[in-house]
Write an enzyme that holds these catalytic residues in place. Structure first.
Site, mmCIF file in Angstrom:
data_model
loop_
_atom_site.group_PDB
_atom_site.id
_atom_site.type_symbol
_atom_site.label_atom_id
_atom_site.label_comp_id
_atom_site.label_asym_id
_atom_site.label_seq_id
_atom_site.Cartn_x
_atom_site.Cartn_y
_atom_site.Cartn_z
ATOM 1 N N VAL A 16 0.831 -1.093 -0.145
ATOM 2 C CA VAL A 16 -0.058 0.060 0.030
ATOM 3 C C VAL A 16 0.812 1.268 0.021
ATOM 4 O O VAL A 16 0.597 2.167 -0.845
ATOM 5 C CB VAL A 16 -0.891 0.015 1.155
ATOM 6 C CG1 VAL A 16 -1.609 1.293 1.179
ATOM 7 C CG2 VAL A 16 -2.112 -1.148 1.133
ATOM 8 N N ASP A 37 10.276 2.874 6.776
ATOM 9 C CA ASP A 37 9.875 1.593 6.924
ATOM 10 C C ASP A 37 10.662 1.038 8.093
ATOM 11 O O ASP A 37 12.003 0.989 8.097
ATOM 12 C CB ASP A 37 9.912 0.521 5.827
ATOM 13 C CG ASP A 37 8.894 -0.686 6.018
ATOM 14 O OD1 ASP A 37 7.796 -0.497 5.343
ATOM 15 O OD2 ASP A 37 9.332 -1.496 6.890
ATOM 16 N N VAL A 125 -9.326 0.960 10.168
ATOM 17 C CA VAL A 125 -8.873 2.390 9.769
ATOM 18 C C VAL A 125 -9.799 3.616 10.807
ATOM 19 O O VAL A 125 -9.085 4.342 11.352
ATOM 20 C CB VAL A 125 -8.878 2.853 8.304
ATOM 21 C CG1 VAL A 125 -9.985 3.006 7.785
ATOM 22 C CG2 VAL A 125 -8.194 4.096 8.192
ATOM 23 N N ARG A 154 -15.563 2.401 -4.990
ATOM 24 C CA ARG A 154 -15.849 1.105 -5.289
ATOM 25 C C ARG A 154 -17.437 1.065 -6.020
ATOM 26 O O ARG A 154 -18.140 0.426 -6.851
ATOM 27 C CB ARG A 154 -15.649 0.024 -4.529
ATOM 28 C CG ARG A 154 -13.973 -0.398 -4.527
ATOM 29 C CD ARG A 154 -13.942 -1.336 -3.231
ATOM 30 N NE ARG A 154 -12.440 -1.551 -3.287
ATOM 31 C CZ ARG A 154 -11.764 -2.230 -2.185
ATOM 32 N NH1 ARG A 154 -12.357 -2.157 -0.910
ATOM 33 N NH2 ARG A 154 -10.488 -2.456 -2.453
ATOM 34 N N HIS A 178 -15.369 1.505 7.683
ATOM 35 C CA HIS A 178 -14.600 1.059 6.754
ATOM 36 C C HIS A 178 -14.484 -0.640 6.953
ATOM 37 O O HIS A 178 -13.649 -1.001 7.478
ATOM 38 C CB HIS A 178 -13.279 1.728 6.160
ATOM 39 C CG HIS A 178 -12.648 0.531 5.219
ATOM 40 N ND1 HIS A 178 -12.846 0.383 4.047
ATOM 41 C CD2 HIS A 178 -11.232 0.008 5.475
ATOM 42 C CE1 HIS A 178 -11.938 -0.141 3.438
ATOM 43 N NE2 HIS A 178 -10.929 -0.531 4.456
ATOM 44 N N THR A 232 -4.928 -5.556 -1.434
ATOM 45 C CA THR A 232 -5.380 -4.372 -2.215
ATOM 46 C C THR A 232 -4.340 -3.480 -2.394
ATOM 47 O O THR A 232 -4.146 -2.973 -1.085
ATOM 48 C CB THR A 232 -6.835 -4.057 -2.025
ATOM 49 O OG1 THR A 232 -6.727 -2.919 -0.931
ATOM 50 C CG2 THR A 232 -7.680 -5.386 -1.795
HETATM 51 P P1 NAD Z 1 2.441 -5.089 3.995
HETATM 52 O O1 NAD Z 1 2.478 -6.051 4.860
HETATM 53 O O2 NAD Z 1 2.684 -5.081 2.363
HETATM 54 O O3 NAD Z 1 3.088 -3.554 4.149
HETATM 55 C C1 NAD Z 1 3.407 -3.063 5.620
HETATM 56 C C2 NAD Z 1 4.537 -2.682 5.891
HETATM 57 O O4 NAD Z 1 4.723 -2.031 7.156
HETATM 58 C C3 NAD Z 1 5.712 -3.637 5.925
HETATM 59 O O5 NAD Z 1 6.725 -3.114 4.719
HETATM 60 C C4 NAD Z 1 6.194 -3.584 7.203
HETATM 61 O O6 NAD Z 1 7.903 -3.555 7.401
HETATM 62 C C5 NAD Z 1 5.930 -2.125 7.586
HETATM 63 N N1 NAD Z 1 5.888 -1.898 9.125
HETATM 64 C C6 NAD Z 1 5.632 -2.740 10.061
HETATM 65 N N2 NAD Z 1 5.561 -1.978 11.200
HETATM 66 C C7 NAD Z 1 6.188 -1.071 10.993
HETATM 67 C C8 NAD Z 1 6.725 0.124 11.943
HETATM 68 N N3 NAD Z 1 6.642 0.097 13.228
HETATM 69 N N4 NAD Z 1 7.625 1.214 11.227
HETATM 70 C C9 NAD Z 1 7.455 1.127 9.902
HETATM 71 N N5 NAD Z 1 7.062 0.216 9.061
HETATM 72 C C10 NAD Z 1 6.575 -0.868 9.686
HETATM 73 O O7 NAD Z 1 0.875 -4.389 3.906
HETATM 74 P P2 NAD Z 1 0.183 -3.546 3.030
HETATM 75 O O8 NAD Z 1 -0.646 -4.625 1.956
HETATM 76 O O9 NAD Z 1 0.596 -2.627 2.424
HETATM 77 O O10 NAD Z 1 -1.167 -2.945 4.167
HETATM 78 C C11 NAD Z 1 -0.950 -2.020 4.954
HETATM 79 C C12 NAD Z 1 -2.022 -1.526 5.564
HETATM 80 O O11 NAD Z 1 -2.980 -1.097 4.861
HETATM 81 C C13 NAD Z 1 -2.896 -2.949 6.436
HETATM 82 O O12 NAD Z 1 -3.402 -2.408 7.661
HETATM 83 C C14 NAD Z 1 -4.040 -3.029 5.504
HETATM 84 O O13 NAD Z 1 -5.090 -3.858 5.921
HETATM 85 C C15 NAD Z 1 -4.371 -1.530 5.066
HETATM 86 N N6 NAD Z 1 -5.177 -1.236 3.964
HETATM 87 C C16 NAD Z 1 -6.210 -0.481 4.136
HETATM 88 C C17 NAD Z 1 -6.947 0.038 3.268
HETATM 89 C C18 NAD Z 1 -8.154 1.185 3.502
HETATM 90 O O14 NAD Z 1 -9.083 1.142 2.676
HETATM 91 N N7 NAD Z 1 -8.058 1.898 4.520
HETATM 92 C C19 NAD Z 1 -6.927 -0.552 1.973
HETATM 93 C C20 NAD Z 1 -5.918 -1.818 1.585
HETATM 94 C C21 NAD Z 1 -4.916 -2.000 2.755
#
Ligand code: NAD
Length: 318
Positions: A16, A37, A125, A154, A178, A232
């Site tokens: 994301v 990160d 969220v 969507r 959400h 996603t």
């Molecule tokens: P991902 O696992 O690909 O990436 C998460 C990243 O966060 C990783 O690179 C990890 O190293 C990093 N991370 C973890 N702890 C950390 C910290 N303390 N400091 C800095 N970085 C840290 O996950 P993703 O697919 O990118 O999803 C991320 C989040 O977004 C999830 O919570 C997911 O549910 C959410 N999301 C929200 C929506 C929305 O509509 N709000 C849509 C899609 C995904």
């Protein structure tokens, strides 16, 4: 002469976060994008790859790798750190992990002198946005969860598909959590200015359309994508870029994001997805639509779900 450069820091360079960075630079939304990160190699790899886009972008955007201490001069900090829900989990099941992660992030970001806007993406969220609001001490207008902004995109897409029109000619949104309990105030959905309820009445070919099924499809589709590709990213990345554009360009665009309610819809002390006016100051105003009794009941049921989970984080003992 002072030239202000706009800077967006994205914390979490996973799918994301990196897709959001890509969306920001390809649309030329700001002057600098910084990735942070916990996995420094991952951040460095994404930054290096993104830097190589510059030759073919329409402007030279700086992409950097950084740390929390570099957030002091940022206009916006986006938090995407956290893990997506696993198959058979809901977004709410990821609360404990996401809350633990954001707790380690917000303090050092605030210690850097940050005074801009937080945009929360990590799930669930609405609750995470409330948590960051409490942790950061920033005014409510500066803490924004992505809320139902992606769900609403969507929704518009599905309606556009159904009537063979451009989704951008559809006006409407989902509201509340959400998540699975979100709802749509159908009495406010229009296509080219005509109420969707009138369109269904006036056209025999649409008489079997079940509007509740469309909302169910909106809540399910993220999981359908998750099942086949693990997460996603493009939809949410473009949504975040849209929110950021509205803030940095002072657009006053109306987007349904997660914000603190203080009396609106008869609710207080809860973050949830509602349409708001977004500009340089963040959330300028919450739009209070007049819902039918049934719609209001569904909206309140969704808020009750958010509250039930918010209460699981003991904010007062932080
Ligand atoms: P991902 O696992 O690909 O990436 C998460 C990243 O966060 C990783 O690179 C990890 O190293 C990093 N991370 C973890 N702890 C950390 C910290 N303390 N400091 C800095 N970085 C840290 O996950 P993703 O697919 O990118 O999803 C991320 C989040 O977004 C999830 O919570 C997911 O549910 C959410 N999301 C929200 C929506 C929305 O509509 N709000 C849509 C899609 C995904």
């Amino acid at each position: 002469m002072t030239i202000n450069r706009s800077k967006v820091v994205i914390i979490g360079a996973g799918l994301v976060g990196s897709s959001t960075a890509f969306s920001l630079i390809t649309q030329g939304v700001c002057d600098e994008v910084m990735l942070v990160d916990i996995n420094k190699d991952k951040a460095r790899g994404e930054v290096t790859d993104l830097c190589h886009c510059v030759e073919y972008l329409n402007r030279n955007i700086k992409v950097t790798e950084g740390d929390y201490k570099d957030c002091g001069d940022a206009d916006i900090v986006v938090i995407t750190a956290g893990a997506p829900p696993k198959i058979n989990q809901t977004r709410l099941d990821t609360l404990e992990l996401s809350a633990k992660i954001v707790k380690t992030i917000v303090k050092p970001v605030m210690d850097s002198g940050f005074g801009g806007h937080f945009i929360l993406v990590s799930n669930p969220v609405d609750i995470i946005a409330y948590y960051v609001y409490k942790l950061s001490g920033l005014p409510k207008n500066q803490v924004i969860g992505t809320g139902t902004a992606l769900d609403s995109a969507r929704l518009k897409y599905f309606i556009g598909e159904m009537f063979h029109v451009d989704p951008r000619s559809v006006q409407g949104y989902t509201m509340g959590e959400h998540g699975d309990s979100q709802m749509c105030p159908w009495s406010h959905v229009t296509v080219g200015g005509k109420r969707i309820t009138d369109i269904l009445k006036d056209n025999d070919e649409y008489k079997n359309i079940n509007l509740d099924e469309i909302v169910k499809r909106v809540t399910r589709v993220g999981f359908e994508i998750l099942e086949v590709k693990g997460t996603t990213c493009y939809g949410i990345a473009t949504t975040v870029a849209g929110i950021i554009k509205s803030i940095l360009n002072d657009e006053n665009k109306i987007i349904p994001v997660s914000t603190l309610l203080e009396g609106e819809y008869g609710e207080s002390d809860v973050f949830c997805g509602v349409p708001v006016i977004l500009n340089r100051g963040g959330v300028k105003d919450v739009i209070e639509v007049h819902m039918t009794e049934e719609e209001l009941m569904k909206f309140k049921e969704s808020i009750a779900v958010i509250r039930e989970y918010s209460d699981k984080i003991d904010i007062h003992r932080l």
